[in-house]
Design an enzyme around this catalytic site. Sequence first.
Site, mmCIF file in Angstrom:
data_model
loop_
_atom_site.group_PDB
_atom_site.id
_atom_site.type_symbol
_atom_site.label_atom_id
_atom_site.label_comp_id
_atom_site.label_asym_id
_atom_site.label_seq_id
_atom_site.Cartn_x
_atom_site.Cartn_y
_atom_site.Cartn_z
ATOM 1 N N HIS A 72 0.846 -1.191 0.000
ATOM 2 C CA HIS A 72 0.000 0.000 0.000
ATOM 3 C C HIS A 72 0.880 1.239 0.000
ATOM 4 O O HIS A 72 1.780 1.376 0.841
ATOM 5 C CB HIS A 72 -0.917 0.013 1.226
ATOM 6 C CG HIS A 72 -2.131 -0.845 1.061
ATOM 7 N ND1 HIS A 72 -3.262 -0.696 1.836
ATOM 8 C CD2 HIS A 72 -2.398 -1.857 0.204
ATOM 9 C CE1 HIS A 72 -4.177 -1.592 1.466
ATOM 10 N NE2 HIS A 72 -3.657 -2.302 0.482
ATOM 11 N N TYR A 201 -9.312 5.745 7.049
ATOM 12 C CA TYR A 201 -9.479 6.185 8.440
ATOM 13 C C TYR A 201 -10.519 7.299 8.449
ATOM 14 O O TYR A 201 -10.303 8.359 7.854
ATOM 15 C CB TYR A 201 -8.162 6.713 8.997
ATOM 16 C CG TYR A 201 -7.115 5.649 9.260
ATOM 17 C CD1 TYR A 201 -6.855 5.216 10.552
ATOM 18 C CD2 TYR A 201 -6.380 5.090 8.208
ATOM 19 C CE1 TYR A 201 -5.896 4.254 10.805
ATOM 20 C CE2 TYR A 201 -5.411 4.121 8.453
ATOM 21 C CZ TYR A 201 -5.178 3.709 9.752
ATOM 22 O OH TYR A 201 -4.230 2.757 10.002
ATOM 23 N N PRO A 310 -4.178 0.695 18.632
ATOM 24 C CA PRO A 310 -3.929 0.178 17.279
ATOM 25 C C PRO A 310 -4.081 1.201 16.159
ATOM 26 O O PRO A 310 -3.792 0.877 15.008
ATOM 27 C CB PRO A 310 -4.969 -0.939 17.146
ATOM 28 C CG PRO A 310 -6.065 -0.548 18.076
ATOM 29 C CD PRO A 310 -5.400 0.128 19.238
ATOM 30 N N LYS A 314 1.284 0.219 15.076
ATOM 31 C CA LYS A 314 2.677 0.189 15.519
ATOM 32 C C LYS A 314 3.059 -1.036 16.346
ATOM 33 O O LYS A 314 4.256 -1.288 16.542
ATOM 34 C CB LYS A 314 2.987 1.448 16.351
ATOM 35 C CG LYS A 314 2.964 2.719 15.552
ATOM 36 C CD LYS A 314 4.057 2.721 14.510
ATOM 37 C CE LYS A 314 3.898 3.841 13.517
ATOM 38 N NZ LYS A 314 4.402 3.493 12.202
ATOM 39 N N TYR A 402 3.858 6.900 9.896
ATOM 40 C CA TYR A 402 3.044 5.733 9.558
ATOM 41 C C TYR A 402 3.887 4.650 8.895
ATOM 42 O O TYR A 402 3.736 3.457 9.194
ATOM 43 C CB TYR A 402 1.886 6.133 8.646
ATOM 44 C CG TYR A 402 0.792 5.095 8.549
ATOM 45 C CD1 TYR A 402 -0.366 5.197 9.326
ATOM 46 C CD2 TYR A 402 0.901 3.990 7.700
ATOM 47 C CE1 TYR A 402 -1.369 4.244 9.253
ATOM 48 C CE2 TYR A 402 -0.086 3.034 7.629
ATOM 49 C CZ TYR A 402 -1.220 3.177 8.401
ATOM 50 O OH TYR A 402 -2.200 2.195 8.332
#
Length: 408
Positions: A72, A201, A310, A314, A402
């Site tokens: 991704h 998200y 979550p 990580k 990220y």
Amino acid sequence: MRTTVGIIGAGPAGLVLARLLHNAGIDAVVLESRDRAYVEQRQRAGILEQGTVDVLRAAGAAERMDREGLRHDGIELRFDRRRHRVDFPSLTGGKSVMVYAQTEVCKDLVALRLKEGGPLLFEAEALAVEDADTEHPRVRFRHQGREDVLECDYVVGCDGFWGVSRKAIPAGLSRVHERTYPFAWLGILADVAPSHDELVYARHDRGFALLSMRPPVTRHHPSKEVASLSIDSYVSRLYLQVPAGTEAQSWADEEIWDELERRFETADDWRLHRGPITQKSVTPMRSFVHEPMRYGRLFLAGDAAHIVPPTGAKGLNLAVGDVVTFARALVHRRETGSAELLDAYSQTCLRRIWQAERFSYDMTTLLHRDPAATSFDDRLQLARLERVAGHRAAETDLAEAYTGFPLD
């Protein structure tokens, strides 16, 4: 039983460490309290940072990940019915992430360990770590109905939050930092193709939602007409913010889909795909860090030392960072005779951990609605999201965090 490194726990941290040590020619024994089926089936993380992907490839443990995993190059943020894509490679110098479930990582590493590595004992319950502050630490464990002792030069506790490793550190030396959030995640697995090709998200006045996925599974079925039929079974992984203490089964399937549809709503013609829900679970949200991560010749790694909510993906990646740090330090000790890197283990790991804690906290407070939120809090969230969507520096900070902090 005698070994150089005793590893407690066959989750990602313990298994990656065992692989790294095997490749470096350092003997180790892995003790796992559960059976193999449990280790290979427990559902956990599904996002691998660039650094974790690189570690697995260098360790010779990435063949199936590279074949079946989903690379991704970005995520989508949704707020106020708007959509904004964060493009990782353009913001980070080419980094990306891999969607590949923890269960699959563990399957690959278990298979390699049993084929090429040293001892991996399932249903071997660690009872205590003894003499950790000496040059000869020991792990007492129970296996096949009898107690035994594993004598080591080093012990690495990869046995999670509830394991015995952390308990071996004297209370007077321990410092604990934690935060509990007033909400949780209701997660589902559904047999349906993902509604978007990257993670989504979503921040909504009704609460957070996350659209994720698992790589498609290819199955072969016998048939009278053909020798076999290959079928791709698509799996979606989705989450809803719910109050802390929620029971998963208190939500009916249609109620879950309806709520997901509300929270993912956009101003364009995007639609949510629905399908049979095969699994429901609730994940509590908390942050936890134990300092120090070393006591004598006992080293903590993964959830034994730290937990993150979550939202930032990580947990598994931090665990890999811990064991990479330990393996490098041990190889350095063998090659140079210097314990400098082993002595710095806790400090080295904690620098990365606290950055991950910061990022996970930022993502959690950016996207979740606190039950006590005021209109000021709501508008502040939207302003933060607009900053990410409208300013490259803020977007770059999110993308770099990220895709992963350096493992050096």
